[in-house]
Design an enzyme around this catalytic site. Structure first.
Site, short mmCIF file in Angstrom:
data_model
loop_
_atom_site.label_atom_id
_atom_site.label_comp_id
_atom_site.label_asym_id
_atom_site.label_seq_id
_atom_site.Cartn_x
_atom_site.Cartn_y
_atom_site.Cartn_z
N SER A 17 -5.27 -10.83 -30.36
CA SER A 17 -4.75 -9.62 -30.99
C SER A 17 -4.02 -9.84 -32.31
O SER A 17 -3.70 -8.86 -32.99
CB SER A 17 -3.82 -8.87 -30.03
N SER A 67 -5.35 -6.04 -31.04
CA SER A 67 -4.53 -4.84 -30.99
C SER A 67 -3.52 -4.73 -32.13
O SER A 67 -3.02 -3.63 -32.39
CB SER A 67 -3.77 -4.78 -29.66
N LYS A 115 5.05 -5.00 -35.26
CA LYS A 115 4.16 -4.32 -34.30
C LYS A 115 5.00 -3.57 -33.26
O LYS A 115 6.01 -4.11 -32.77
CB LYS A 115 3.27 -5.37 -33.62
#
Lengths: 98, 496
Positions: B183, B159, B84
Site C-alpha cells: 500500500s 491504499s 495518510k
C-alpha cells in the site's frame, strides 16, 4: 467449493455483520471464488513446516509493571456515542427475565 | 513554484533565509486549492494548524540563526507534509476512509507524528485511503476516489493513493503512508514517486489504526530518494508503545548517498532478478523498463544474477487468508459503543449487527467475512494454520535468495495505473495488482519502489528494490546510484 447462504449467514453472525439479502448472495459468490483460489495452498506439503506468525524473531516483550499516567477519562469518553456520569452507556446485555 | 520543491532543496533555502516556512506552506496550500478539486488527495485539510506550525518553524529557524545553531536544526523544520488518514494526529478527525469513523476525533497521536512534530514539520492534512487500508486504488474509500495526477481517469493505486497522488501533484513535499501488502509501494509506482516499506519493527505502529498487525508498517512517499531517506530516518526507531518495535540504531540513510558519491558506482553490490516475477500477463512495457533498469545498474558496476523465489505464486493466497484473519480480529473493536458510528437498535446484539452492517463498506465486510471463516471452528487448520506454514516457505525463499545477493530487483506492480472502475467488481483481479509486493510483508523484510520509466500512454512504471531485514541502507545505495544516473523522477504531470 461453494458456500451456502446458510454458511454465509453463520459467518456474518460470528462477525456480527448485518447483511442484506443482496449482500449475502454477492458474498456467497465472491467468497467461494476467493476460497477456491486459496485452496491452491492445500497442494503444498507443509507437514514438516512450522507456522510463521510474524516476520520478526521477537517473542514475548516484557516491561516493568509500573504505574503510568493513562488517558484522561473525559478524552476517552469524548468520542462515545452515549456516555453518562463518566461511563459508556450500553444497551442491556441480558434481557429482563433472563 | 515553491510547492514543487523537494525536502532537501526547501530545507537548504529555509536555512539560507531565501524562503520562509510560512511562504512555503502558503504556496503548498495554494497548490492544493488549485489542483485538489481534480486530484482529490485530501480527506481533511488543516490550513490554520499548518500555518501556525509554519510560523513556529520560522521562529525556530530565526532563533537558530541568531544562536549560530542552524546546523543542529532538524531537517524537517518547516517542511509541509501529508499524513495518510489511518495514522492519528491528536485532536484531528481520523476516518480511515470509513463511514464508521466519520466523526472520530483522535484523542491520541501516532508515534510517527510525535516524531515529525518534534522535528518541527508542518502537517497539511490527512490523505485519502481505501477503507481501513484495504484496497489497491482508493476506490474503496467511503468518501471519494483519488485520481492519478498523470491521467485523471486512472487510479493512483492504493491504499495510500491519497498520499502518493499528493506527492506526485506537489500538494505536499512528502507524505506518510502505510503498507500491509504493497500500500505504499504500489501507489508510489502508479504515481511515479518514491515509496519505502520499511522492515517490520523499524517504525512504530503506535497510532496506526490496525488492519493486519503482523504485516502493517508505516513508510514514506517522496519526490526523490533523498527525501524518502530523510523521512524514513525521521520516523524510524524504537518506541516502547509498540511491542513489535525493534531497538536497533537508525543508520544515517541520507549519508548512504554521499558514501557512493566518489565513483557513483555499485561496485561490489550483488543484484538478484527473480525469474518468477516476470510472469506471463504482465505489461510488456513494465518488464522492458525494469530489465533496462537492471542493465543500467549492471553498467554502474553491480553484479547481476538470476535468483529464484519458488513459492511466489503462493504469496497471494497466503496473504488473502492471513490479512483478513487479522483484520477480522482487529475490526471487532468497531462496536458502536466507545467511538464511531452507532446505529439505533432495541438490543445490544442488533446494535452490533446494524452498526457494523451500515458502517463498513463492501471490501471491509468481504475481508471480515473471509477472515472470520478462516478462523472459524473446523476451518482454522485448513486455512489459517496452512497459510502460516506456507508463510514460512515464502520467508525462507527470501532468506535463501538474499544469501547470494544483496538486493532483489523486480517490478513493483504488473501494470501501470488502471482505469477508475476497471476492477471494482472483480476482487481477485484487484488483488493481483499487489502480486509482487505482498510477499515482502509476509517475510517482514524491506522494499521500495522508485520510478524507472513510462509506458506508451505516459503512465509511470515502478522499479521495486528488496533487501533483508533492517537493510534499508542497502536498497537506498542502489536507489541513489540509479536515480543519479536517470531523470525519471524529474518528470512531472500537469493535473487539473
Amino acid at each position: 467449493m461453494s458456500l451456502t447462504i446458510a454458511e454465509v449467514e453463520h459467518i456474518a453472525e460470528l462477525a456480527k455483520l448485518g447483511l442484506t439479502d443482496a449482500e449475502k448472495a454477492l458474498y456467497r459468490e465472491q467468497l467461494s471464488a476467493i476460497l477456491d483460489y486459496a485452496a491452491t495452498l492445500q497442494a503444498v506439503d507443509t507437514s514438516a513446516i512450522p507456522p510463521t506468525a510474524t516476520g520478526l524473531p521477537l517473542r514475548n516483550v516484557m516491561r516493568e509493571d509500573a504505574v503510568r499516567p493513562s488517558m484522561p477519562r473525559e478524552d476517552v469518553l469524548a468520542n462515545a456515542p452515549d456516555a453518562s456520569e463518566g461511563y459508556f452507556r450500553v444497551r442491556a446485555v441480558f434481557e429482563s427475565g433472563d | 513554484m515553491l510547492h514543487s520543491f523537494t525536502i532537501h532543496r526547501a530545507a537548504a533555502l529555509l536555512r539560507a533565509g531565501e524562503i520562509s516556512a510560512t511562504e512555503l506552506t502558503a504556496a503548498v496550500l495554494d497548490r492544493i486549492y488549485a489542483v485538489d478539486n481534480a486530484v482529490k488527495a485530501y480527506l481533511t485539510l488543516l490550513p490554520e494548524v499548518a500555518l501556525a506550525q509554519a510560523a513556529a518553524a520560522d521562529a525556530a529557524i530565526a532563533a537558530a540563526r541568531a544562536a549560530g545553531t542552524l546546523a543542529d536544526l532538524p531537517i524537517l523544520t518547516g517542511i509541509p507534509l501529508a499524513i495518510k488518514d489511518v495514522i492519528t494526529v491528536a485532536g484531528v478527525r481520523t476516518t480511515c476512509g470509513s463511514k464508521i469513523l466519520e466523526s472520530y476525533i483522535a484523542p491520541y497521536q501516532a508515534a510517527v507524528v510525535d516524531r515529525l512534530a518534534a522535528a518541527g514539520a508542518v502537517i497539511l492534512g490527512k490523505t485519502n485511503t481505501d477503507e481501513f487500508a484495504m484496497g489497491s486504488s482508493t476506490e474503496n474509500s467511503a468518501y471519494f476516489t483519488t485520481h492519478n495526477p498523470w491521467n485523471l481517469d486512472r487510479v493512483p493505486g492504493g491504499s495510500s493513493g491519497g498520499s502518493a497522488a499528493a506527492v506526485c501533484a506537489d500538494e505536499c513535499l512528502a507524505a506518510l503512508g502505510s503498507d500491509t501488502g504493497g500500500s505504499v509501494r504500489q501507489p508510489a509506482a502508479l504515481c511515479g514517486v518514491v515509496g519505502i516499506k520499511p522492515t517490520y519493527g523499524r517504525v512504530s505502529r503506535y497510532g496506526l489504526v490496525a488492519y493486519a498487525s503482523s504485516l502493517d508498517q508505516i513508510g514514506p512517499l517522496a519526490k526523490d530518494v533523498t527525501d524518502a531517506a530523510i523521512l524514513l530516518g525521521a520516523v524510524a526507531g524504537y518506541d516502547p508503545r509498540d511491542s513489535t518495535s525493534v531497538d536497533l540504531p537508525v543508520p544515517d540513510y541520507v549519508g548512504v548517498r554521499d558514501q557512493g558519491a566518489g565513483d557513483r558506482g555499485l561496485h561490489g553490490l550483488r543484484i538478484g532478478v527473480p525469474r518468477e516475477y516476470f510472469a506471463p500477463g504482465m505489461q510488456a512495457e513494465v518488464e522492458g523498463a525494469v530489465r533496462a533498469a537492471v542493465e543500467l545498474m549492471a553498467e554502474l558496476g553491480a553484479e547481476v544474477r538470476e535468483v529464484s523465489l519458488p513459492h511466489t505464486d503462493l504469496a497471494l493466497p497466503v496473504y488473502y487468508i492471513i490479512a483478513p484473519a487479522e483484520a477480522s480480529a482487529n475490526l471487532a473493536r468497531y462496536d458502536g459503543i466507545r467511538y464511531g458510528l452507532s446505529a439505533p437498535a432495541d438490543s445490544l446484539w442488533e446494535g452490533y449487527r446494524r452498526t457494523r452492517g451500515q458502517g463498513f463498506g463492501a471490501e471491509v465486510k468481504r475481508r471480515i467475512m473471509l477472515g472470520t471463516y478462516a478462523l472459524s471452528a473446523g476451518y482454522y487448520d485448513a486455512y489459517y494454520l496452512k497459510a502460516q506454514q506456507v508463510r514460512t516457505l515464502i520467508k525462507q525463499d527470501f532468506e535463501l535468495a538474499l544469501q547470494d545477493v544483496d538486493v532483489i530487483a523486480c517490478p513493483t506492480s504488473p501494470t501501470t495505473a488502471f482505469r477508475i472502475g476497471e476492477k471494482v467488481d472483480d476482487p481477485l483481479s484487484m488483488y493481483l495488482s499487489d502480486v509482487f509486493t505482498l510477499s515482502l510483508n509476509l517475510a517482514g523484510i524491506c522494499g521500495m519502489s522508485m520510478p524507472c520509466g513510462f509506458d506508451a500512454a505516459g503512465l509511470p512504471i515502478g522499479l521495486q528494490l528488496i533487501a533483508g531485514a533492517f537493510a534499508e541502507a542497502t536498497i537506498l545505495r542502489a536507489a541513489f546510484a540509479y536515480e543519479q544516473a536517470t531523470a525519471w523522477h524529474k518528470q512531472k504531470p500537469a493535473p487539473g
